[in-house]
Every structure is written in structure tokens, then in C-alpha cells.
Design an enzyme around this catalytic site. Structure first.
Site, mmCIF file in Angstrom:
data_model
loop_
_atom_site.group_PDB
_atom_site.id
_atom_site.type_symbol
_atom_site.label_atom_id
_atom_site.label_comp_id
_atom_site.label_asym_id
_atom_site.label_seq_id
_atom_site.Cartn_x
_atom_site.Cartn_y
_atom_site.Cartn_z
ATOM 1 N N ASP A 110 11.158 -11.031 55.474
ATOM 2 C CA ASP A 110 12.503 -11.591 55.521
ATOM 3 C C ASP A 110 13.139 -11.261 56.872
ATOM 4 O O ASP A 110 12.583 -11.596 57.918
ATOM 5 C CB ASP A 110 13.292 -11.042 54.316
ATOM 6 C CG ASP A 110 14.642 -11.683 54.097
ATOM 7 O OD1 ASP A 110 14.682 -12.746 53.460
ATOM 8 O OD2 ASP A 110 15.644 -11.124 54.568
ATOM 9 N N HIS A 277 9.763 -14.403 46.448
ATOM 10 C CA HIS A 277 10.164 -13.984 47.793
ATOM 11 C C HIS A 277 9.782 -12.558 48.130
ATOM 12 O O HIS A 277 9.409 -12.261 49.264
ATOM 13 C CB HIS A 277 11.681 -14.168 47.926
ATOM 14 C CG HIS A 277 12.245 -13.720 49.237
ATOM 15 N ND1 HIS A 277 11.853 -14.264 50.448
ATOM 16 C CD2 HIS A 277 13.187 -12.765 49.533
ATOM 17 C CE1 HIS A 277 12.523 -13.680 51.430
ATOM 18 N NE2 HIS A 277 13.326 -12.771 50.904
#
Length: 297
Positions: A110, A277
Site C-alpha cells: 500500500d 488487500h
């Protein structure tokens, strides 16, 4: 036993101020240096399921980014330059040098992947290999924004609003916001270990809320300037790059990660993993195996 010790048994905490902004990290293992960088709105605790295994082959440094966790949170400016990925990358190069490593591997999830991207471009002699988790390059993602992406990544557009709008709204109930933001998606809350979640809640202070908003404001302004300057000048990532992403996530659905990274790097490989994610917490064994293969060649 302290929470950090439970999350990273056998690791030692360090606080490094070589670059002017203190960087907090844990260090463990022996072998080539591997710097692990977390994403939003987390801390180095993201890596607690992966780091102990990697420490058998690497000297693992799991660090808090500038503005997050226990690392420094400097005052910002009108251009958000103190929270640019360039500034964050500079912190980490200085921190790794303070630990005795002039060259090292980098893996970032991320936001950490975006810092890793800037590290590899700005400091090509320092980054031997780079792995990025569940992102395409920032410039590519902003330039291809559409309704589907805006709905899925609503926080990108919320957090860049002028201060103190998002800070005030998040600060009204930060625990609710954390659970709503991180619990969304295919894995739900079950993917987070209770002790890691305790750390995320504990560290999500008003200072971190503001600094993390500045991280996103920088990404939508000065970071794009830097990325466009790289593109115009033909500056690319020189080192080998591994891209991993979640097969059940937004990157898989809306972007083309390998093609996107090949637009900014020459040696790119990777694949989707059976996760959403938060790859290091959802499929830690798969992530560790991919890292061992890529960084251990």
C-alpha cells in the site's frame, strides 16, 4: 511482555534519527537487509506474520513510515512536502545507513509500496530489489480514475480534503473509522490478529490522523509532480521489481498491475494471490514464499 515483543519475538526495537525525523523500527535476523514498509492506516505491525519467517534468511527491518506509528510527525507546509514520498524515502535511506546498510531490499504494502517506488527512483544504488503489494503506480491510478475507482477508493478523495475536515470527522470516532476502513472487502475483520488490531487502534492518534491525511494530500499534489518529472525525463526503476496483488481486490478488478509497473520499470514480474488487500495478514505464507524466492535469488 510488551505488545511489540509479542508481535515480533526475537526482534529488537530501534529509534533512528539519522535523517532528522526519527524512524521507529524493529530489527531481527541475519543475512542481506530487507526493509519492510506498511500501508495506511497501519504500522510496522502489518508484517508480524511474515517477518519472523523472513528473519531466518534476511536481516529484517520493519519500519514505521514518517507520520505513522512511533516515527516522527513533522509539521507540514502548504505544498505538503514534508509528507512527500521523497521525504519519506530519505528518512529510510538514512535509517538503513545508520544500521550499517548502504544497499538493501525493499518490500512495501500500500503506501509503503509508493515510498518504495520513490526510494528505487531517487536512490537507485541503495535499492537492490523492490517488491510492491497491491498497488499500481500512483500516477497511473490517478490518471485512470473513474466512477468505479472513486467508489472503491473513496478514502483517497476524502483524506485529501483541506485540513481539518477529514481530521475532525475521523477524530469524532477513530475506532469506528478504522474498523469501517480496514474491515471492508473480502477478508473482513477476521484477517487481523487481535494483538495487531490493538496496535493499530493504539497508534491511531490525532497526530497520526493528521499526518496520514498529509500523506494522501502529498500523493495528490507534490508526489504527482515528482512522478510526472520522472516520466518526462525517462527516469525509471532500475532494479528488479516484484508486484503482488490480491485476486479479490480493487487492483485486480480495475487495473493491470504488471503492465502498469512495466511502464515505469524494466524488469517486472509478479502475480495475484488469493486474498484481498491486506496480503501480509491474509496470506502470510504465500507472501513470505514469494519474498524468499525473489529476494533470495
Amino acid at each position: 511482555m510488551a505488545l511489540e515483543e509479542r508481535l515480533f519475538p526475537g526482534f529488537r526495537p530501534v529509534d533512528l534519527a539519522a535523517g532528522g525525523v526519527p524512524v521507529h523500527a524493529v530489527v531481527g535476523g541475519t543475512g542481506p537487509a530487507l526493509l519492510l514498509l506498511h500501508g495506511y492506516p497501519q504500522t510496522h505491525a502489518l508484517w508480524h506474520k511474515v517477518a519472523p519467517r523472513l528473519a531466518k534468511r534476511f536481516t529484517v527491518v520493519a519500519a514505521d513510515l514518517r507520520g505513522y506509528g512511533e516515527s516522527g510527525k513533522p509539521a507540514t507546509d502548504d505544498r505538503h512536502a514534508p509528507y512527500s514520498k521523497r521525504a519519506m524515502a530519505g528518512d529510510l535511506v538514512a535509517a538503513m545507513r545508520a544500521l550499517g546498510f548502504d544497499a538493501f531490499f525493499v518490500a512495501g504494502h500500500d503506501r509503503g509500496g509508493r515510498v518504495g517506488h520513490r526510494l528505487a527512483v531517487d536512490h537507485p544504488k541503495a535499492v537492490a530489489k523492490l517488491a510492491v503489494l497491491d498497488i499500481s503506480p500512483t500516477l497511473a491510478m490517478y490518471e485512470r480514475t473513474d466512477m468505479d475507482f472513486a467508489r472503491a477508493y473513496w478514502h483517497w478523495f476524502f483524506l485529501i480534503q483541506p485540513a481539518p475536515v477529514p481530521e475532525t470527522m475521523i477524530g469524532a470516532d477513530p475506532r469506528y473509522y478504522l474498523a469501517r476502513k480496514m474491515g471492508d472487502g473480502s477478508g473482513g475483520m477476521a484477517r487481523f490478529a487481535p494483538e495487531a488490531w490493538e496496535e493499530y487502534e493504539r497508534r491511531f492518534t490525532p497526530e497520526v490522523i493528521h499526518a496520514s491525511c498529509e500523506d494522501y494530500r502529498a500523493a495528490a499534489t507534490i508526489d504527482l509532480e515528482h512522478d510526472r518529472a520522472d516520466r518526462d525525463a525517462g527516469r525509471r526503476i532500475a532494479c528488479p521489481l516484484l508486484a503482488l496483488w490480491g485476486a479479490h481486490g480493487v487492483i485486480e478488478r480495475l487495473f493491470t498491475p504488471l503492465a502498469d509497473w512495466r511502464a515505469v520499470a524494466g524488469d517486472v514480474r509478479g502475480r495475484a494471490l488469493a486474498a484481498g488487500h491486506y496480503l501480509p495478514e491474509e496470506v502470510p505464507d504465500l507472501v513470505a514464499a514469494e519474498f524468499e524466492s525473489f529476494f533470495g535469488d
